[in-house]
Design a protein around this motif. Structure first.
Motif, PDB file in Angstrom:
ATOM      1  N   ALA A 186       0.777  -1.017  -0.314  1.00 47.22           N
ATOM      2  CA  ALA A 186       0.232  -0.312  -0.327  1.00 47.22           C
ATOM      3  C   ALA A 186       0.626   1.122   0.084  1.00 47.22           C
ATOM      4  O   ALA A 186       2.452   0.837   0.738  1.00 47.22           O
ATOM      5  CB  ALA A 186      -0.697  -0.168   1.018  1.00 47.22           C
ATOM      6  N   ASN A 187       0.290   2.541  -0.534  1.00 48.71           N
ATOM      7  CA  ASN A 187       1.181   3.159  -0.854  1.00 48.71           C
ATOM      8  C   ASN A 187      -0.519   4.243   0.156  1.00 48.71           C
ATOM      9  O   ASN A 187      -1.271   4.704  -0.374  1.00 48.71           O
ATOM     10  CB  ASN A 187       1.738   4.070  -2.286  1.00 48.71           C
ATOM     11  N   LEU A 188       0.711   4.721   0.938  1.00 47.64           N
ATOM     12  CA  LEU A 188      -0.665   6.250   1.966  1.00 47.64           C
ATOM     13  C   LEU A 188       0.222   7.014   1.676  1.00 47.64           C
ATOM     14  O   LEU A 188       2.357   7.561   2.419  1.00 47.64           O
ATOM     15  CB  LEU A 188       0.850   5.498   4.012  1.00 47.64           C
ATOM     16  N   PHE A 189      -0.047   8.047   0.451  1.00 47.18           N
ATOM     17  CA  PHE A 189       0.517   9.893   0.568  1.00 47.18           C
ATOM     18  C   PHE A 189      -0.396  10.820   1.289  1.00 47.18           C
ATOM     19  O   PHE A 189      -1.450  11.129   0.973  1.00 47.18           O
ATOM     20  CB  PHE A 189       1.093   9.617  -0.657  1.00 47.18           C
ATOM     21  N   PHE A 190       0.105  11.277   2.274  1.00 46.28           N
ATOM     22  CA  PHE A 190      -0.858  12.511   3.018  1.00 46.28           C
ATOM     23  C   PHE A 190      -0.248  13.709   2.304  1.00 46.28           C
ATOM     24  O   PHE A 190      -0.242  14.698   3.210  1.00 46.28           O
ATOM     25  CB  PHE A 190      -0.265  11.771   4.535  1.00 46.28           C
ATOM     26  N   GLU A 191       0.534  13.513   1.184  1.00 46.35           N
ATOM     27  CA  GLU A 191       1.764  15.494   0.667  1.00 46.35           C
ATOM     28  C   GLU A 191       1.396  14.317  -0.651  1.00 46.35           C
ATOM     29  O   GLU A 191       2.043  13.173  -1.003  1.00 46.35           O
ATOM     30  CB  GLU A 191       2.795  14.841   1.258  1.00 46.35           C
ATOM     31  N   PRO A 192       0.761  15.089  -1.404  1.00 47.18           N
ATOM     32  CA  PRO A 192       0.401  14.467  -2.453  1.00 47.18           C
ATOM     33  C   PRO A 192       2.076  14.859  -3.830  1.00 47.18           C
ATOM     34  O   PRO A 192       2.423  15.675  -3.233  1.00 47.18           O
ATOM     35  CB  PRO A 192      -0.481  16.080  -3.587  1.00 47.18           C
ATOM     36  N   SER A 193       2.098  13.889  -4.155  1.00 48.20           N
ATOM     37  CA  SER A 193       3.556  13.123  -5.005  1.00 48.20           C
ATOM     38  C   SER A 193       2.947  12.275  -6.050  1.00 48.20           C
ATOM     39  O   SER A 193       3.573  11.138  -6.104  1.00 48.20           O
ATOM     40  CB  SER A 193       4.694  13.085  -4.052  1.00 48.20           C
ATOM     41  N   THR A 194       2.526  12.437  -7.034  1.00 46.77           N
ATOM     42  CA  THR A 194       1.863  12.105  -7.770  1.00 46.77           C
ATOM     43  C   THR A 194       2.961  11.247  -8.569  1.00 46.77           C
ATOM     44  O   THR A 194       3.224  10.016  -8.623  1.00 46.77           O
ATOM     45  CB  THR A 194       1.510  12.732  -9.463  1.00 46.77           C
ATOM     46  N   ARG A 195       4.433  11.691  -9.321  1.00 42.11           N
ATOM     47  CA  ARG A 195       5.410  11.134  -9.478  1.00 42.11           C
ATOM     48  C   ARG A 195       6.353  10.081  -9.032  1.00 42.11           C
ATOM     49  O   ARG A 195       6.472   9.465  -9.057  1.00 42.11           O
ATOM     50  CB  ARG A 195       6.526  12.120  -9.778  1.00 42.11           C
TER      51      ARG A 195
END
Lengths: 315, 315, 315
Positions: B45-54
């Motif tokens: 799983a990828n939990l991204f609480f700050e956007p960083s699409t790349r």
């Protein structure tokens, strides 16, 4: 072409159908390391018109373990997608090849109307307003059965915000079908007279001591206009599961919570991962139960026509 | 059950562990056309609480190439999900069967607290505030090693907004471990006294001429209240990598940038895809390095107990 | 390395290329139950800078049926991602290993500029402003061909908001290439003089009676400042496909709509799933046509160099 079956609420299931689902969930749990994937290459979709990342992930894992390709759709603006529009969205997905769709929607009528119109795929209710949450109820049953072996004769106390919980209704139906005695408890202001025609309301301090399962419900204090409780601490002291109360639980009794839980409100921090708590095990069990449900609705049809009829019945 | 290992920062890795990762990344690069998928059917799983699409896409590709099913979670409201709440989210994913989770979070403390509580899966730091970005640093090392063969004795100039870059810290640790001489440069207003205890600050025009690697950092002019530079052009003229400056670079020297870059600010348009630029190759390398990292944290445990301890150590 | 081919608009395709795509779509439809997955383990991405869940799902299903891993990117703020920035995003995806990217963008120039800069992967236009929507046009052709067998000599009436539809332009090119007579109709205020240099404008009541295909376009009443129609009912009465008008259609004639449709505006409720309506079949066909398109652009190159050149030509 088989006629698709649906799961709208637990009350549409016979006792035997529930037993089949629980048994099949046990099959999936036992074989959880194997890559069986009976639906490899087929398509499932999750339409969540109310945000619920955890329930969506549970379905997504179940679907992927069954081999499905998964399409995810999340939107917050629930009211907009109703009636024609929800039907057309679902019908479009069916045209694309999707065979089963889980739906979470604020308005329980939306899912009922949809199923009445026969969109051409299986629909699984993933939580409809405050009305029904059948897969949560089935995983609760599964969790209890795994712990106690036998369901009949157990007492389950459901405690907290009864009026706003979609789990209580689904659980009352399925638990009573299996001879479980359900008792309700919590703040008088959160009682629901309709529910009390089906199960007795019992003072909290008493419920704690007699129940085999203490099931705490999420409380959203901000939802209650009357502002009866001015703080989480105040609620916790009056109606939360505290260490002191947990000590008074029956020997062998367990703690459950459908999540998401508020530590320090309806349950104190220390009890969430207590040895008596099944809270995270409930989540693990949810995957296997949802696998069984997805499989079952997709097998609907042919000689099971009668069952299918009933699964689709939403009265 | 093996104890899960984590990657929180480069400083938790021994030189040998870094070498193992770089070597394994090379294995994945060589075999990039093959469908090896050693983790087929398992969950990341990828939990991204700050956007960083790349960065998220880079992890997602790495995970899928390893065979993982991938669950993605993105949210902008970082501060809300901390402490208990982040732990409970992660613990829920673990209950669903997720074995490795990448996390990007604005607050570096959030990941440290999480790992201290042993959530039951491997955690990979995908960027934590301005503190650490270990996989970026490892892919930088990999890129340099692929170009120069030998790391020891090289000089790397890191230029630009030193105070706000999470890459500088992670790179200082890992590069110096391999005998690379790191020098810092850029506008005096963006200096960071703490970093200068670890590496010398050098005037930009001098750094350009001595470095084997000129690593330009992203500059977000709007971040700087003092409004030192009134325009992108003004910054570019004073501290950007211009054609004129690129001409003064050492023969064989290369240009790097962790991205996302601002064309015309810290680097002129024409140099982004110049033959000396490794900017897009860094992104390609990132996939192989992340594959190696994911694999490594998941192999943590048993006879590697000591290493695991250290990987988990976050002091 | 083969030079990647693109699909920017139908006008870039020869008649033979269109025929190859339709034939190949038929191959995919016939084999829709098989798991052929010729691109297993490779990567596709959908970049949608304008929301369109249904078109994105159609591409996602097509990609997954071909075996691709799929990366999805959706954003509403279209204008921000243009020129350099769109190119850099695409180039980053290419560096990660993505081989084909579908793009929906409000500004048709954005896709043209991107392709001119050779980002290193195949680009498929998934809808560009009001200019072009080539895969929609190809699936329309496929749907008509499946129903009528022969295309030459048919008459297609395209009715409604001609000025704002991206489908009309793409369809005029491809349909006329196959000897289909296209006629335009709808409210005078929604006419487009440029289109009428290519096809005649015919009064609605007449078009209804002569066309083999009545293709209704989505009308967004709120888009028209003049507020010609004060209600959906008023529009429906004047220019919608009503039961009365459907009765006057030629025997054997069919109803089409590129979707999303407004029931009760350009088409009455009862006709959406009428036996003459191909509206949901269009969506099913879209998957197979898009599979054929994705496959074709990825085979671009080598001995097909000339074709590739033309596919890439965007004048």
């Amino acid at each position: 072409m088989l006629k698709p079956a649906h799961l709208i609420d637990t009350k549409d299931l016979t006792k035997q159908e529930v037993e089949e689902i629980l048994e099949r969930a046990w099959f999936w749990e036992k074989n959880r390391e194997k890559q069986l994937m009976p639906f490899a290459g087929r398509f499932a979709a999750n339409l969540f018109f109310e945000p619920s990342t955890r329930t969506r992930f549970s379905f997504e894992v179940a679907e992927k373990k069954l081999g499905f390709h998964v399409l995810n759709f999340s939107e917050n603006h629930s009211s907009a997608v109703k009636g024609e529009s929800l039907y057309d969205t679902v019908k479009t997905l069916v045209s694309l090849g999707v065979e089963v769709i889980t739906i979470r929607h604020r308005d329980p009528e939306a899912i009922l109307e949809l199923v009445e119109r026969n969109p051409g795929c299986s629909i699984v209710n993933a939580g409809a307003g405050a009305l029904a949450h059948p897969t949560q109820s089935l995983l609760d049953l599964y969790t209890i059965k795994k712990h106690f072996g036998e369901l009949a004769g157990l007492q389950v106390a459901i405690v907290g915000d009864l009026a706003h919980s979609r789990v209580v209704r689904s659980n009352l139906w399925s638990m009573q079908k299996f001879g479980i005695q359900v008792i309700l408890s919590g703040p008088p202001e959160m009682r629901d007279p309709e529910l009390e025609r089906l199960a007795p309301y019992v003072p909290f301090e008493e419920a704690i001591e007699t129940a085999d399962v203490v099931m705490m419900l999420r409380v959203q204090l901000e939802r209650h206009e009357s502002k009866l409780f001015t703080s989480a601490e105040q609620y916790n002291q009056a109606y939360g599961l505290t260490l002191e109360r947990a000590k008074r639980m029956k020997p062998g009794a367990i703690i459950m919570h459908p999540g998401p839980f508020n530590r320090g409100v309806e349950i104190v921090d220390e009890l969430v991962e207590d040895s008596r708590s099944k809270i995270f095990e409930q989540k693990a069990n949810g995957v296997f139960v949802r696998m069984a449900v997805l499989e079952k609705v997709l097998q609907g049809g042919t000689e099971r026509e009668n069952i299918v009829e009933k699964w689709a019945s939403i009265g």
